[in-house]
Design a protein around this motif. Structure first.
Motif, PDB file in Angstrom:
ATOM      1  N   LEU A 223       0.830  -1.206   0.000  1.00  0.00           N
ATOM      2  CA  LEU A 223       0.000   0.000   0.000  1.00  0.00           C
ATOM      3  C   LEU A 223       0.864   1.256   0.000  1.00  0.00           C
ATOM      4  O   LEU A 223       0.609   2.198  -0.776  1.00  0.00           O
ATOM      5  N   VAL A 224       1.904   1.272   0.835  1.00  0.00           N
ATOM      6  CA  VAL A 224       2.787   2.432   0.893  1.00  0.00           C
ATOM      7  C   VAL A 224       3.538   2.609  -0.421  1.00  0.00           C
ATOM      8  O   VAL A 224       3.642   3.728  -0.952  1.00  0.00           O
ATOM      9  N   ALA A 225       4.065   1.508  -0.968  1.00  0.00           N
ATOM     10  CA  ALA A 225       4.859   1.584  -2.199  1.00  0.00           C
ATOM     11  C   ALA A 225       4.019   2.068  -3.377  1.00  0.00           C
ATOM     12  O   ALA A 225       4.417   2.987  -4.106  1.00  0.00           O
ATOM     13  N   LEU A 226       2.858   1.466  -3.576  1.00  0.00           N
ATOM     14  CA  LEU A 226       2.012   1.857  -4.706  1.00  0.00           C
ATOM     15  C   LEU A 226       1.393   3.234  -4.485  1.00  0.00           C
ATOM     16  O   LEU A 226       1.167   3.972  -5.448  1.00  0.00           O
ATOM     17  N   GLY A 227       1.124   3.574  -3.221  1.00  0.00           N
ATOM     18  CA  GLY A 227       0.649   4.930  -2.935  1.00  0.00           C
ATOM     19  C   GLY A 227       1.706   5.963  -3.303  1.00  0.00           C
ATOM     20  O   GLY A 227       1.390   7.037  -3.837  1.00  0.00           O
ATOM     21  N   TYR A 228       2.969   5.633  -3.021  1.00  0.00           N
ATOM     22  CA  TYR A 228       4.078   6.505  -3.406  1.00  0.00           C
ATOM     23  C   TYR A 228       4.131   6.644  -4.928  1.00  0.00           C
ATOM     24  O   TYR A 228       4.358   7.746  -5.459  1.00  0.00           O
ATOM     25  N   TYR A 229       3.910   5.525  -5.638  1.00  0.00           N
ATOM     26  CA  TYR A 229       3.933   5.564  -7.103  1.00  0.00           C
ATOM     27  C   TYR A 229       2.861   6.523  -7.628  1.00  0.00           C
ATOM     28  O   TYR A 229       3.125   7.350  -8.512  1.00  0.00           O
ATOM     29  N   VAL A 230       1.657   6.409  -7.095  1.00  0.00           N
ATOM     30  CA  VAL A 230       0.558   7.262  -7.553  1.00  0.00           C
ATOM     31  C   VAL A 230       0.865   8.731  -7.260  1.00  0.00           C
ATOM     32  O   VAL A 230       0.664   9.610  -8.109  1.00  0.00           O
ATOM     33  N   TYR A 231       1.371   9.005  -6.062  1.00  0.00           N
ATOM     34  CA  TYR A 231       1.625  10.392  -5.672  1.00  0.00           C
ATOM     35  C   TYR A 231       2.724  11.032  -6.521  1.00  0.00           C
ATOM     36  O   TYR A 231       2.571  12.172  -6.994  1.00  0.00           O
ATOM     37  N   ILE A 232       3.819  10.315  -6.740  1.00  0.00           N
ATOM     38  CA  ILE A 232       4.920  10.886  -7.526  1.00  0.00           C
ATOM     39  C   ILE A 232       4.508  11.030  -8.991  1.00  0.00           C
ATOM     40  O   ILE A 232       4.920  11.970  -9.675  1.00  0.00           O
ATOM     41  N   THR A 233       3.670  10.106  -9.478  1.00  0.00           N
ATOM     42  CA  THR A 233       3.141  10.261 -10.836  1.00  0.00           C
ATOM     43  C   THR A 233       2.288  11.525 -10.930  1.00  0.00           C
ATOM     44  O   THR A 233       2.395  12.304 -11.889  1.00  0.00           O
ATOM     45  N   PHE A 234       1.443  11.742  -9.930  1.00  0.00           N
ATOM     46  CA  PHE A 234       0.625  12.956  -9.890  1.00  0.00           C
ATOM     47  C   PHE A 234       1.509  14.203  -9.899  1.00  0.00           C
ATOM     48  O   PHE A 234       1.249  15.162 -10.644  1.00  0.00           O
ATOM     49  N   LEU A 235       2.554  14.224  -9.071  1.00  0.00           N
ATOM     50  CA  LEU A 235       3.451  15.379  -9.031  1.00  0.00           C
ATOM     51  C   LEU A 235       4.078  15.636 -10.401  1.00  0.00           C
ATOM     52  O   LEU A 235       4.240  16.792 -10.816  1.00  0.00           O
ATOM     53  N   GLY A 236       4.429  14.561 -11.100  1.00  0.00           N
ATOM     54  CA  GLY A 236       5.068  14.708 -12.406  1.00  0.00           C
ATOM     55  C   GLY A 236       4.190  15.419 -13.414  1.00  0.00           C
ATOM     56  O   GLY A 236       4.644  16.321 -14.129  1.00  0.00           O
ATOM     57  N   TYR A 237       2.921  15.043 -13.473  1.00  0.00           N
ATOM     58  CA  TYR A 237       2.022  15.669 -14.450  1.00  0.00           C
ATOM     59  C   TYR A 237       1.485  17.002 -13.947  1.00  0.00           C
ATOM     60  O   TYR A 237       1.208  17.902 -14.747  1.00  0.00           O
ATOM     61  N   ASN A 238       1.342  17.129 -12.650  1.00  0.00           N
ATOM     62  CA  ASN A 238       0.911  18.408 -12.090  1.00  0.00           C
ATOM     63  C   ASN A 238       1.979  19.483 -12.286  1.00  0.00           C
ATOM     64  O   ASN A 238       1.684  20.679 -12.268  1.00  0.00           O
ATOM     65  N   ASN A 239       3.208  19.053 -12.500  1.00  0.00           N
ATOM     66  CA  ASN A 239       4.325  19.967 -12.722  1.00  0.00           C
ATOM     67  C   ASN A 239       4.233  20.684 -14.067  1.00  0.00           C
ATOM     68  O   ASN A 239       4.838  21.742 -14.257  1.00  0.00           O
ATOM     69  N   LEU A 240       3.472  20.128 -15.002  1.00  0.00           N
ATOM     70  CA  LEU A 240       3.368  20.696 -16.344  1.00  0.00           C
ATOM     71  C   LEU A 240       2.278  21.761 -16.380  1.00  0.00           C
ATOM     72  O   LEU A 240       1.118  21.464 -16.082  1.00  0.00           O
TER      73      LEU A 240
END
Length: 282
Positions: A223-240
């Protein structure tokens, strides 16, 4: 405590303070860039290298280790855990200086592949595999799990992002495939460290047992690992600045929580399932 500033050898990647301030104002009312030189208008910008040209340049550098900045790549990996927004701030500056968001240095991919190799050997020892099977497992996780699956996910996100997330208008910008691949690699590194490294030392003494506490701890790692994946993916696209409704990328968090609760209720040990999958694979 903040991590120290990036290594001096990578100072060329970072903007001076006045440039950093200008990057904070990338969102205007119509989500257009307001940084000089970022856009010259339209998709037909002749100054921009094509995706194929960028890809060929990236591949040409992948075996030229002396040209790679491993110190800076390591700095990025550390900050993906403690301050991932700093990593994406650098992507903004790269667009400002090199006219592309995606990395042009394969050092991060090389270090990630090396981490895969080391953790796969560790998994081989935990599973008591022969050296030949460990080698097969290593090839699988590096070339299939890391590169091939990463390329597939990047392609899906690149297509869906350009179709549904990019705000089209004057001075259109497209989501780069290379950037989508970089976002996946960024998000996948914490997953690798949590599931293939931290969890590894607890598999035989605890997680692989038939106890409820084994299911609880093992599935919490997931849960922690995949939650981290989702959050960092969100940050990546939110950065644009030309991407809209990026908050929708956080919606898988709810699905992860539901699966986590169901797995505990049914005592489904996800880590034991992973071990069985690896054994059948090799």
């Amino acid at each position: 405590m903040d991590y120290p500033s990036p290594p001096s050898s990578t100072s060329s990647y970072y903007a001076p303070s006045n440039a950093s301030r200008s990057l904070k104002s990338v969102h205007s009312n119509d989500y257009m860039y307001n940084m000089d030189g970022m856009l010259s208008g339209g998709n037909g910008n002749k100054a921009c290298a094509t995706s194929m040209e960028k890809g060929r340049k990236f591949l040409r550098r992948i075996l030229r280790f002396r040209q790679m900045d491993f110190e800076f790549a390591l700095w990025q990996m550390i900050n993906l855990f403690i301050a991932p927004h700093k990593v994406y701030r650098n992507f903004q500056y790269r667009k400002h200086t090199k006219n592309q968001f995606a990395r042009d240095d394969p050092a991060f991919l090389v270090l990630l592949s090396l981490a895969f190799c080391v953790t796969s050997i560790g998994f081989g020892f935990v599973m008591k595999l022969t050296w030949f099977k460990i080698f097969k497992l290593l090839l699988w996780v590096v070339f299939v799990d890391c590169v091939a699956v990463g390329a597939l996910i990047a392609t899906i996100m690149w297509f869906l992002g350009n179709k549904y997330l990019v705000r089209h208008g004057k001075g259109d910008m497209d989501l780069e495939w290379g950037y989508a691949f970089d976002v996946h690699l960024n998000a996948f590194f914490p997953v690798l460290m949590i599931l293939h490294c931290v969890q590894l030392v607890l598999i035989n003494p605890l997680i692989a047992k038939d106890w409820f506490i084994s299911v609880l701890i093992g599935n919490t790692f997931w849960l922690v690992a995949l939650g981290y994946y989702v959050y960092i993916t969100f940050l990546g696209y939110n950065n644009l600045p030309f991407v809209k409704k990026s908050v929708a990328l956080l919606s898988p968090m709810l699905i992860l929580v539901v699966i986590y609760i169901v797995s505990l209720a049914t005592r489904w040990n996800i880590t034991k399932g992973l071990l069985v999958f690896y054994e059948r694979r090799v």
